[in-house]
Design an enzyme around this catalytic site. Sequence first.
Site, PDB file in Angstrom:
ATOM      1  N   CYS A 161      22.162 -19.068  -9.243  1.00 42.09           N
ATOM      2  CA  CYS A 161      23.473 -19.417  -9.785  1.00 42.09           C
ATOM      3  C   CYS A 161      24.233 -18.202 -10.321  1.00 42.09           C
ATOM      4  O   CYS A 161      25.412 -18.317 -10.665  1.00 42.09           O
ATOM      5  CB  CYS A 161      23.316 -20.449 -10.893  1.00 42.09           C
ATOM      6  SG  CYS A 161      22.257 -21.821 -10.438  1.00 42.09           S
ATOM      7  N   HIS A 301      28.333 -21.006 -18.780  1.00 39.31           N
ATOM      8  CA  HIS A 301      27.606 -21.477 -17.586  1.00 39.31           C
ATOM      9  C   HIS A 301      27.642 -23.003 -17.589  1.00 39.31           C
ATOM     10  O   HIS A 301      27.926 -23.604 -16.561  1.00 39.31           O
ATOM     11  CB  HIS A 301      26.173 -20.945 -17.602  1.00 39.31           C
ATOM     12  CG  HIS A 301      25.408 -21.281 -16.363  1.00 39.31           C
ATOM     13  ND1 HIS A 301      25.852 -20.924 -15.103  1.00 39.31           N
ATOM     14  CD2 HIS A 301      24.235 -21.957 -16.179  1.00 39.31           C
ATOM     15  CE1 HIS A 301      24.990 -21.353 -14.202  1.00 39.31           C
ATOM     16  NE2 HIS A 301      24.002 -21.987 -14.824  1.00 39.31           N
ATOM     17  N   GLU A 312      22.264 -22.456 -24.220  1.00 41.89           N
ATOM     18  CA  GLU A 312      23.421 -21.561 -24.128  1.00 41.89           C
ATOM     19  C   GLU A 312      24.211 -21.561 -25.439  1.00 41.89           C
ATOM     20  O   GLU A 312      24.666 -20.510 -25.907  1.00 41.89           O
ATOM     21  CB  GLU A 312      24.330 -21.961 -22.965  1.00 41.89           C
ATOM     22  CG  GLU A 312      25.481 -20.987 -22.758  1.00 41.89           C
ATOM     23  CD  GLU A 312      26.267 -21.213 -21.482  1.00 41.89           C
ATOM     24  OE1 GLU A 312      27.127 -20.362 -21.172  1.00 41.89           O
ATOM     25  OE2 GLU A 312      26.033 -22.228 -20.789  1.00 41.89           O
ATOM     26  N   LYS A 334      32.789 -26.421 -14.982  1.00 41.70           N
ATOM     27  CA  LYS A 334      31.959 -27.225 -14.084  1.00 41.70           C
ATOM     28  C   LYS A 334      32.200 -28.724 -14.291  1.00 41.70           C
ATOM     29  O   LYS A 334      31.810 -29.526 -13.437  1.00 41.70           O
ATOM     30  CB  LYS A 334      30.481 -26.886 -14.276  1.00 41.70           C
ATOM     31  CG  LYS A 334      30.108 -25.494 -13.756  1.00 41.70           C
ATOM     32  CD  LYS A 334      28.631 -25.207 -13.936  1.00 41.70           C
ATOM     33  CE  LYS A 334      28.224 -23.852 -13.358  1.00 41.70           C
ATOM     34  NZ  LYS A 334      28.699 -22.724 -14.170  1.00 41.70           N
ATOM     35  N   HIS A 339      28.877 -27.868  -9.950  1.00 39.20           N
ATOM     36  CA  HIS A 339      28.177 -26.578  -9.970  1.00 39.20           C
ATOM     37  C   HIS A 339      28.285 -25.941  -8.585  1.00 39.20           C
ATOM     38  O   HIS A 339      27.671 -26.419  -7.628  1.00 39.20           O
ATOM     39  CB  HIS A 339      26.718 -26.811 -10.355  1.00 39.20           C
ATOM     40  CG  HIS A 339      25.968 -25.556 -10.688  1.00 39.20           C
ATOM     41  ND1 HIS A 339      26.453 -24.292 -10.415  1.00 39.20           N
ATOM     42  CD2 HIS A 339      24.752 -25.371 -11.275  1.00 39.20           C
ATOM     43  CE1 HIS A 339      25.568 -23.391 -10.823  1.00 39.20           C
ATOM     44  NE2 HIS A 339      24.536 -24.024 -11.352  1.00 39.20           N
ATOM     45  N   PHE A 398      18.280 -20.075 -11.845  1.00 34.80           N
ATOM     46  CA  PHE A 398      16.838 -20.207 -11.646  1.00 34.80           C
ATOM     47  C   PHE A 398      16.213 -18.818 -11.494  1.00 34.80           C
ATOM     48  O   PHE A 398      16.831 -17.904 -10.946  1.00 34.80           O
ATOM     49  CB  PHE A 398      16.546 -21.029 -10.385  1.00 34.80           C
ATOM     50  CG  PHE A 398      16.603 -22.526 -10.595  1.00 34.80           C
ATOM     51  CD1 PHE A 398      17.052 -23.087 -11.771  1.00 34.80           C
ATOM     52  CD2 PHE A 398      16.207 -23.380  -9.576  1.00 34.80           C
ATOM     53  CE1 PHE A 398      17.105 -24.459 -11.953  1.00 34.80           C
ATOM     54  CE2 PHE A 398      16.249 -24.762  -9.731  1.00 34.80           C
ATOM     55  CZ  PHE A 398      16.693 -25.304 -10.921  1.00 34.80           C
TER      56      PHE A 398
END
Length: 410
Positions: A161, A301, A312, A334, A339, A398
């Site tokens: 990502c 994010h 976060e 998002k 995403h 990830f």
Amino acid sequence: MASERIAITGMGAVTPIGMGVAAYWENLISGKSGTGKLTRFDPGELPVKIAAEVKDFEPTDFLPKKLVRTTDVFMQYALIAAEEAIKNSGVKADPSRIGVVLGTALGGIATMARTQEEMTRSGSIRLSPHTVPKMLGNVAAAQIAIAHGFQGPSLTVSTACSAGADAVGVGSMLIKSGQADAVVAVGAESILTGLMAAGLASARALSTYDGDESKASRPFDLNRDGFVMGEGGGAVVLESLDFAKRRDAEIQAELLGYANCSDAYHVTAPEPNGRGEIHCIQKALNQAGLLPGQIHYINAHGTATKIGDAIETKALKAVFGEEGAGRIPVSSTKGATGHLMGAGGLTELIACIQAVREGIIPPTINYETPDPECDLDYVPNTSRKQEVKAAMSNSFGFGGQNASLIVGRY
């Protein structure tokens, strides 16, 4: 050369809420949602029925028919976004001094999954000679270079990502090291396949919301239940500031800072205290030469996973302080786009650039019920007029991949 300043002179976007930067931005600040029923494949028994698809996309409206036949959909998004950014920039230089850096998490997985399904169903092993090039992640950058005659550095980064954000960072490093005068940094993705939906659903990463599809992506909301798969592409043209000034380019923003680091913790879960995210954000601030209080907007994010959004939030408080973090508008776009994986770092950077240019902060839509663990100013549901001199975009993926970008007014 390491102190070379980096100008951003062009932008391009293909998103679930609009084709082109103007439509994307207008719909973003208007609070439009791009999520809806999944139509790209039959989800069958899968618990996931929702996606943020690029709507009414007809690739031949933008690309030659032969090119459409020989490219995966993620490559088409990359080509279209890059074309807009290059035109917007008007960049001209020695072709050997213009590079392309592309970020993607999974490359041509749509072609890969579809081809395997067709082989299994038909029993035939006869495939098009274009099959493998359509799967390869680096061919998107190659197609952009071919289309525009760019002969400079060509790199593809695959950092989940964070890939789009890292494409921008790597592009800036190529310029600072003297290997290019300009770089087209691109992020592109389309993972809308049964294979990816099943895999992410088994990891409990995806939303299984069964109400109004437009409200499925709910970053930072108490009732969030996972992210919505999206698709699209984004691109920016980076140039050395000196080069951009010599050609009298319109400088839309300046790239002030970039950082990348690893959690070194787990392949899917973020480190519980936000260690890697904190380190990354601090590194980006240090590179930009800014104090935490000099950031006026953060594009988080914010994927709408239970754990990710809470960590976060914790990381932002650690860097900016409990009170300081509470004063900075933080939104996750998002909620609107889903995403976009490797494309998200670019489209979200464009949102930051536009916030700097226009003094408007995009909202976090679908934010209805506050979560005690997520208690910052998430700009709920409605965009906000506010001066933004510097904005930060965070991408965490990830593998414990962390990337932070900072842009500011030139």
